[in-house]
Design a protein around this motif. Structure first.
Motif, PDB file in Angstrom:
ATOM      1  N   ARG A 162    -147.191 -69.571  25.469  1.00 26.90           N
ATOM      2  CA  ARG A 162    -148.515 -68.971  25.605  1.00 26.90           C
ATOM      3  C   ARG A 162    -149.566 -70.013  25.217  1.00 26.90           C
ATOM      4  NH1 ARG A 162    -145.852 -65.716  27.795  1.00 26.90           N
ATOM      5  NH2 ARG A 162    -145.796 -63.467  27.489  1.00 26.90           N
ATOM      6  N   TYR A 163    -150.550 -70.192  26.110  1.00 31.19           N
ATOM      7  CA  TYR A 163    -151.697 -71.062  25.842  1.00 31.19           C
ATOM      8  C   TYR A 163    -152.815 -70.133  25.385  1.00 31.19           C
ATOM      9  CZ  TYR A 163    -154.776 -75.116  26.439  1.00 31.19           C
ATOM     10  OH  TYR A 163    -155.627 -76.174  26.217  1.00 31.19           O
ATOM     11  N   LEU A 164    -153.188 -70.237  24.116  1.00 27.93           N
ATOM     12  CA  LEU A 164    -154.184 -69.349  23.527  1.00 27.93           C
ATOM     13  C   LEU A 164    -155.472 -70.105  23.250  1.00 27.93           C
ATOM     14  CD1 LEU A 164    -151.757 -67.562  21.032  1.00 27.93           C
ATOM     15  CD2 LEU A 164    -152.355 -66.873  23.374  1.00 27.93           C
ATOM     16  N   ALA A 165    -156.492 -69.393  22.802  1.00 32.15           N
ATOM     17  CA  ALA A 165    -157.791 -70.018  22.555  1.00 32.15           C
ATOM     18  C   ALA A 165    -158.461 -69.386  21.347  1.00 32.15           C
ATOM     19  CB  ALA A 165    -158.684 -69.852  23.787  1.00 32.15           C
ATOM     20  N   GLY A 166    -159.300 -70.199  20.676  1.00 31.87           N
ATOM     21  CA  GLY A 166    -160.077 -69.692  19.548  1.00 31.87           C
ATOM     22  C   GLY A 166    -159.523 -70.140  18.219  1.00 31.87           C
ATOM     23  N   ARG A 167    -159.621 -69.261  17.241  1.00 30.88           N
ATOM     24  CA  ARG A 167    -159.125 -69.560  15.894  1.00 30.88           C
ATOM     25  C   ARG A 167    -157.612 -69.395  15.857  1.00 30.88           C
ATOM     26  NH1 ARG A 167    -162.306 -66.243  11.469  1.00 30.88           N
ATOM     27  NH2 ARG A 167    -160.216 -66.429  10.601  1.00 30.88           N
ATOM     28  N   PRO A 168    -156.896 -70.386  15.360  1.00 27.44           N
ATOM     29  CA  PRO A 168    -155.432 -70.293  15.340  1.00 27.44           C
ATOM     30  C   PRO A 168    -154.894 -69.076  14.589  1.00 27.44           C
ATOM     31  CG  PRO A 168    -156.099 -72.552  14.976  1.00 27.44           C
ATOM     32  CD  PRO A 168    -157.359 -71.718  14.952  1.00 27.44           C
ATOM     33  N   VAL A 194    -143.550 -69.531  21.940  1.00 31.40           N
ATOM     34  CA  VAL A 194    -144.170 -70.766  21.467  1.00 31.40           C
ATOM     35  C   VAL A 194    -145.619 -70.742  21.923  1.00 31.40           C
ATOM     36  CG1 VAL A 194    -144.061 -73.272  21.467  1.00 31.40           C
ATOM     37  CG2 VAL A 194    -141.958 -71.938  21.739  1.00 31.40           C
ATOM     38  N   ALA A 195    -146.552 -70.978  20.998  1.00 34.77           N
ATOM     39  CA  ALA A 195    -147.977 -70.864  21.330  1.00 34.77           C
ATOM     40  C   ALA A 195    -148.759 -72.073  20.854  1.00 34.77           C
ATOM     41  CB  ALA A 195    -148.553 -69.609  20.693  1.00 34.77           C
ATOM     42  N   ARG A 219    -143.758 -51.046   8.029  1.00 34.45           N
ATOM     43  CA  ARG A 219    -144.375 -51.934   9.019  1.00 34.45           C
ATOM     44  C   ARG A 219    -143.495 -53.133   9.359  1.00 34.45           C
ATOM     45  NH1 ARG A 219    -150.283 -53.311   8.546  1.00 34.45           N
ATOM     46  NH2 ARG A 219    -150.058 -53.168  10.779  1.00 34.45           N
ATOM     47  N   MET A 220    -142.325 -53.210   8.748  1.00 34.64           N
ATOM     48  CA  MET A 220    -141.436 -54.344   8.999  1.00 34.64           C
ATOM     49  C   MET A 220    -140.857 -54.284  10.408  1.00 34.64           C
ATOM     50  SD  MET A 220    -139.289 -54.746   5.453  1.00 34.64           S
ATOM     51  CE  MET A 220    -138.184 -55.933   6.188  1.00 34.64           C
ATOM     52  N   THR A 221    -140.744 -55.444  11.031  1.00 36.31           N
ATOM     53  CA  THR A 221    -140.042 -55.579  12.294  1.00 36.31           C
ATOM     54  C   THR A 221    -138.691 -56.209  11.967  1.00 36.31           C
ATOM     55  OG1 THR A 221    -142.110 -55.898  13.500  1.00 36.31           O
ATOM     56  CG2 THR A 221    -140.099 -56.655  14.578  1.00 36.31           C
ATOM     57  N   PRO A 222    -137.613 -55.612  12.422  1.00 41.55           N
ATOM     58  CA  PRO A 222    -136.292 -56.154  12.072  1.00 41.55           C
ATOM     59  C   PRO A 222    -136.116 -57.601  12.540  1.00 41.55           C
ATOM     60  CG  PRO A 222    -136.090 -54.019  13.161  1.00 41.55           C
ATOM     61  CD  PRO A 222    -137.523 -54.431  13.266  1.00 41.55           C
ATOM     62  N   PHE A 223    -135.510 -58.423  11.702  1.00 40.01           N
ATOM     63  CA  PHE A 223    -135.206 -59.797  12.078  1.00 40.01           C
ATOM     64  C   PHE A 223    -134.083 -59.841  13.105  1.00 40.01           C
ATOM     65  CE2 PHE A 223    -137.516 -60.775   8.229  1.00 40.01           C
ATOM     66  CZ  PHE A 223    -138.165 -61.941   8.561  1.00 40.01           C
ATOM     67  N   ASP A 224    -133.115 -58.920  12.997  1.00 35.67           N
ATOM     68  CA  ASP A 224    -131.984 -58.893  13.904  1.00 35.67           C
ATOM     69  C   ASP A 224    -132.464 -58.557  15.312  1.00 35.67           C
ATOM     70  OD1 ASP A 224    -129.375 -58.981  14.804  1.00 35.67           O
ATOM     71  OD2 ASP A 224    -128.939 -56.912  14.223  1.00 35.67           O
ATOM     72  N   GLY A 225    -132.465 -59.543  16.193  1.00 31.38           N
ATOM     73  CA  GLY A 225    -132.941 -59.348  17.563  1.00 31.38           C
ATOM     74  C   GLY A 225    -134.444 -59.377  17.684  1.00 31.38           C
ATOM     75  N   GLY A 226    -135.142 -59.643  16.588  1.00 34.98           N
ATOM     76  CA  GLY A 226    -136.601 -59.643  16.597  1.00 34.98           C
ATOM     77  C   GLY A 226    -137.194 -60.883  17.245  1.00 34.98           C
ATOM     78  N   THR A 227    -138.406 -60.746  17.686  1.00 36.88           N
ATOM     79  CA  THR A 227    -139.134 -61.839  18.312  1.00 36.88           C
ATOM     80  C   THR A 227    -139.764 -62.726  17.243  1.00 36.88           C
ATOM     81  OG1 THR A 227    -139.622 -60.410  20.188  1.00 36.88           O
ATOM     82  CG2 THR A 227    -141.010 -62.330  19.936  1.00 36.88           C
ATOM     83  N   LEU A 228    -139.835 -64.023  17.525  1.00 36.62           N
ATOM     84  CA  LEU A 228    -140.490 -64.974  16.635  1.00 36.62           C
ATOM     85  C   LEU A 228    -141.643 -65.634  17.384  1.00 36.62           C
ATOM     86  CD1 LEU A 228    -137.279 -65.038  15.844  1.00 36.62           C
ATOM     87  CD2 LEU A 228    -138.034 -66.927  14.448  1.00 36.62           C
ATOM     88  N   VAL A 229    -142.738 -65.869  16.681  1.00 35.96           N
ATOM     89  CA  VAL A 229    -143.869 -66.622  17.223  1.00 35.96           C
ATOM     90  C   VAL A 229    -143.945 -67.926  16.462  1.00 35.96           C
ATOM     91  CG1 VAL A 229    -146.398 -66.715  17.334  1.00 35.96           C
ATOM     92  CG2 VAL A 229    -145.200 -64.622  17.988  1.00 35.96           C
ATOM     93  N   VAL A 230    -144.083 -69.043  17.191  1.00 33.38           N
ATOM     94  CA  VAL A 230    -144.217 -70.344  16.546  1.00 33.38           C
ATOM     95  C   VAL A 230    -145.455 -71.039  17.104  1.00 33.38           C
ATOM     96  CG1 VAL A 230    -142.594 -71.466  18.149  1.00 33.38           C
ATOM     97  CG2 VAL A 230    -143.112 -72.540  15.960  1.00 33.38           C
ATOM     98  N   GLY A 231    -146.292 -71.540  16.212  1.00 36.04           N
ATOM     99  CA  GLY A 231    -147.492 -72.268  16.599  1.00 36.04           C
ATOM    100  C   GLY A 231    -147.199 -73.758  16.685  1.00 36.04           C
TER     101      GLY A 231
END
Length: 179
Positions: free
Chosen positions: A107-113, A50-51, A12-24
């Motif tokens: 991304r502007y999200l809503a609800g529980r972080p 960035v979310a 289930r790992m997503t490779p870090f090399d070229g992988g996407t990052l999500v930051v809150g």
């Protein structure tokens, strides 16, 4: 038969090399969180999402690109102040990430972080989720400390690694704030 929750594993790992990052992020939050995520994205050749999660709104619909359609918790409110928050955050991020050498989207999200960031990470197949982590303030109770730990909630409820960027620390010799 009880519902089986998919567990973390090599498959289930997503490779870090070229992988996407999500930051809150939050309005007025410490820039160290975004700058750390940008540095990691640059080092791995990945893209940064960035979310901000507005807890005063709820998600009506989730889209495949991680975006959401959202509404105010109060159905009688005709408040579009969220648009100003979004514009201010984007402007702040534009200044912060200018010259960072990394592609990014907001991304502007809503609800529980925890749920919202997990949805976004799933949608963009993120390799890691980055959030800030503060030391508990003086007078915090144990329950408040544990309930408020976003990094902990993320790490317990989805399979991606979570990077908690320290924003304040407690002296090892100091008494715990809830004591």
């Amino acid at each position: 038969m009880p519902h089986q929750v998919p567990q973390p594993g090599p498959e289930r790992m997503t490779p870090f090399d070229g992988g996407t990052l999500v930051v809150g992020v939050r309005p007025g939050s410490d820039p160290l969180v975004v700058l750390t995520a940008a540095a990691l994205a640059r080092a791995t050749g990945g893209e940064l999402f960035v979310a901000y999660v507005d807890e005063q709104r709820f998600t009506e619909r989730e889209f495949a690109d991680g975006a959401v359609q959202h509404s105010d918790l109060n159905p009688d409110a005709a408040d579009d102040s969220w648009r100003q928050v979004e514009a201010e955050l984007k402007a702040e991020l534009d200044g912060l990430l200018a010259g960072a050498g990394v592609g990014w989207q907001f991304r502007y999200l809503a609800g529980r972080p925890d749920r919202s960031l997990t949805h976004l990470a799933r949608a963009v197949d993120a390799a890691v989720i980055v959030v800030g982590n503060r030391a508990p303030e003086h007078g915090a109770k144990v329950r408040e400390f544990l309930d408020g730990a976003l990094a902990l909630k993320l790490a317990q409820h989805q399979h991606r690694p979570v990077l908690a960027v320290p924003l304040s620390v407690v002296d090892w010799k100091a008494p715990m704030p809830w004591a």
